[in-house]
Motif scaffolding. Structure first.
Motif, PDB file in Angstrom:
ATOM      1  N   ALA A  26      11.357   4.198  15.687  1.00  0.00           N
ATOM      2  CA  ALA A  26      12.683   3.743  16.098  1.00  0.00           C
ATOM      3  C   ALA A  26      12.764   2.222  16.123  1.00  0.00           C
ATOM      4  O   ALA A  26      13.748   1.632  15.657  1.00  0.00           O
ATOM      5  N   SER A  42      10.897   0.195  14.438  1.00  0.00           N
ATOM      6  CA  SER A  42      10.806  -0.284  13.049  1.00  0.00           C
ATOM      7  C   SER A  42      12.187  -0.285  12.398  1.00  0.00           C
ATOM      8  O   SER A  42      12.556  -1.213  11.669  1.00  0.00           O
ATOM      9  N   SER A  43      12.973   0.774  12.685  1.00  0.00           N
ATOM     10  CA  SER A  43      14.336   0.838  12.163  1.00  0.00           C
ATOM     11  C   SER A  43      15.187  -0.285  12.741  1.00  0.00           C
ATOM     12  O   SER A  43      15.991  -0.917  12.036  1.00  0.00           O
ATOM     13  N   ALA A  98      14.364  -3.427  10.998  1.00  0.00           N
ATOM     14  CA  ALA A  98      14.954  -3.463   9.654  1.00  0.00           C
ATOM     15  C   ALA A  98      16.430  -3.851   9.719  1.00  0.00           C
ATOM     16  O   ALA A  98      16.920  -4.655   8.916  1.00  0.00           O
ATOM     17  N   ALA A  99      17.162  -3.279  10.704  1.00  0.00           N
ATOM     18  CA  ALA A  99      18.579  -3.590  10.840  1.00  0.00           C
ATOM     19  C   ALA A  99      18.778  -5.055  11.210  1.00  0.00           C
ATOM     20  O   ALA A  99      19.647  -5.741  10.653  1.00  0.00           O
ATOM     21  N   ILE A 152      21.071  -0.734  15.662  1.00  0.00           N
ATOM     22  CA  ILE A 152      20.340   0.504  15.950  1.00  0.00           C
ATOM     23  C   ILE A 152      20.397   0.767  17.440  1.00  0.00           C
ATOM     24  O   ILE A 152      19.915  -0.034  18.249  1.00  0.00           O
ATOM     25  N   ALA A 169      16.331   6.871  16.629  1.00  0.00           N
ATOM     26  CA  ALA A 169      17.172   5.726  16.287  1.00  0.00           C
ATOM     27  C   ALA A 169      18.487   6.224  15.698  1.00  0.00           C
ATOM     28  O   ALA A 169      18.498   7.070  14.804  1.00  0.00           O
ATOM     29  N   THR A 192      21.931   4.847  13.878  1.00  0.00           N
ATOM     30  CA  THR A 192      22.521   3.684  13.203  1.00  0.00           C
ATOM     31  C   THR A 192      24.012   3.605  13.493  1.00  0.00           C
ATOM     32  O   THR A 192      24.746   4.587  13.334  1.00  0.00           O
TER      33      THR A 192
END
Length: 465
Positions: A16, A18-19, A22-23, A41, A63, A65
């Motif tokens: 989660a 990591s996501s 990334a965002a 996120i 997570a 989005t």
């Protein structure tokens, strides 16, 4: 087993966060991307059923989005007239091709309005998407359809070709000297312009009557040529406020079928005692013009037929010109023309483009002519945050976004178009960097869960020893 669930919870935390990283990375990278909408996120806990009393099984985190596509970015000034921003709701309708757009070609939606004119004359943005609009027909009429994107087409401002505007109206502001001209030959030999006219004098001074005052004006014919037309005035010696007047072509050979050389009209121009123009009693055009109705110069098309017409060798269409002379005055001051304002324009090519707040796209020609090309339509959605990203800062319709409705700007909840402007990214760097710190810490904490669970498993395995 609770230790295993703790391991899985730690893994879900790593995934989660990591996501989230990334965002945040995407947001920071697109800080200067035109009309970029930030992504966030959000975290939600995962709950597992607790089947054994007194024991707890961790579910972890997932997570979720969230896109903020509907958020308005700051509108900033831009250098180009074709840089467009939307103030309010709505999206530009775009496609990935300029010419030969068919109903099968997909349409996308974007707020990235950094449009420029490509080599073929189409308005295309930095991502290669072509702006769509409802085209104007030859009369400037635009037909809109809120539910059929196929009625729209790629906007092209170069396929208009060169344009000419034939003169249809001339507004003249001038004064005739009430005193006449000392030493003038007068009107003794004028005889109503049937002999020894001022048109004769222009063609051959030895045969005509010299006027007290003359001026010339340019009119544009159907072929874009500039034609000279003169007006001459001779004070009527028998009436204090009356002038003989003639309109004729220069050179006279431009007009055929005239009673006198190149003569288009002749008659009287009369004035009130206060110096204002007396239109009701003026007979310059053969009959009383009528208050508020500008007299008209009418010349038939080039031909070899009878009647007043352009000379056949010119090869041009007929002309009908409203000649507004109601601003003429008669005062005791030197005869002069203050202004001549014709509406015609010679041959011109497109030199620029202008977009209004209601989405009208007009081409501006180098002869000051303006032509309506198309109207931009804005697509609105019930849930713009539900649109699906397709790359190039554009989106496509989805079940979550709902159906589109395309309408003219400033109508039905759609925003207005701001030209020479661009919408900025909605990314707040301070918030993103703060999120970067908290995400890093949360990721580290999740890794500690795995480390701790691993140590506990190791202790469990060591019991056997």
């Amino acid at each position: 087993m609770s230790i295993n669930s703790a391991l899985l919870a730690g893994v879900s935390g790593l995934i989660a966060n990591s996501s989230a990283l990334a965002a945040i990375s995407d947001n920071i990278a697109n800080t200067n991307t035109t009309a970029y909408k930030r992504t966030q996120i959000n975290f939600a806990n995962v709950v597992t059923s607790q089947v054994v009393k007194g024991r707890y099984s961790a579910g972890g985190v997932e997570a979720i989005t969230r896109n903020f596509i509907g958020n308005q970015g700051l509108i900033q000034p831009a250098a180009s007239d074709t840089d467009l921003a939307i103030a309010g709701n709505g999206f530009f309708v775009v496609t990935d091709k300029g010419a030969n757009v068919t109903t099968q070609d997909p349409r996308f939606f974007t707020r990235s309005g950094s449009f420029s004119v490509d080599a073929d004359g189409y308005l295309v943005n930095d991502s290669g998407y072509y702006l769509q609009g409802w085209p104007a027909d030859a009369t400037g009429t635009i037909v809109t359809d809120p539910s059929d994107l196929s009625q729209m087409n790629s906007i092209n401002i170069r396929d208009l070709g060169a344009q000419v505007l034939q003169t249809s109206e001339v507004l003249i502001n001038g004064n005739l000297d009430k005193r006449g001209i000392t030493g003038s030959v007068g009107d003794a030999t004028y005889a109503g312009g049937t002999v020894a006219s001022m048109a004769d004098y222009a063609d051959n001074p030895a045969t005509g009557t010299r006027p007290d005052f003359t001026f010339q004006m340019n009119i544009i014919d159907s072929g874009g040529g500039s034609r000279r037309v003169a007006m001459s005035f001779l004070k009527d010696s028998s009436a204090a406020n009356s002038w003989h007047a003639e309109i004729y072509a220069v050179p006279a050979s431009d007009v055929a079928g005239a009673t006198r050389p190149g003569q288009i009209a002749q008659g009287l121009m009369t004035f009130q005692a206060d110096g204002s123009f007396d239109e009701a009693n003026s007979t310059l055009f053969g009959v009383t013009a009528g208050i508020g109705n500008p007299p008209n110069i009418a010349l038939a098309a080039s031909s070899a037929g009878a009647g007043l017409r352009w000379a056949s060798g010119l090869g041009i269409n007929a002309s009908s010109i409203d000649l507004d002379i109601t601003k003429f005055t008669q005062f005791s001051a030197t005869s002069a023309v203050a202004s001549i304002n014709p509406d015609g324009a010679p041959l011109g090519n497109v030199s620029g483009v202008e977009v209004t707040e209601d989405g009208n796209v007009t081409a501006i020609f180098d002869n000051n002519l303006v032509r309506l090309v198309a109207q931009i339509g804005l697509a609105t959605f019930a849930n713009p945050d539900g649109l699906s990203a397709v790359g190039g800062n554009a989106y496509s319709q989805s079940t979550r976004s709902g159906e589109y409705s395309v309408k003219a700007p400033q109508l039905g909840g759609a925003g207005s178009i701001q030209s020479s402007s661009l919408e900025a990214s909605t990314v707040d760097l301070s918030a993103e960097f703060t999120g970067l710190i908290t995400t890093q810490r949360a990721y580290s904490a999740s890794s500690k869960i795995i480390t701790t669970a691993d140590q506990m498993l190791e202790e469990l395995i060591n019991i056997k020893r």
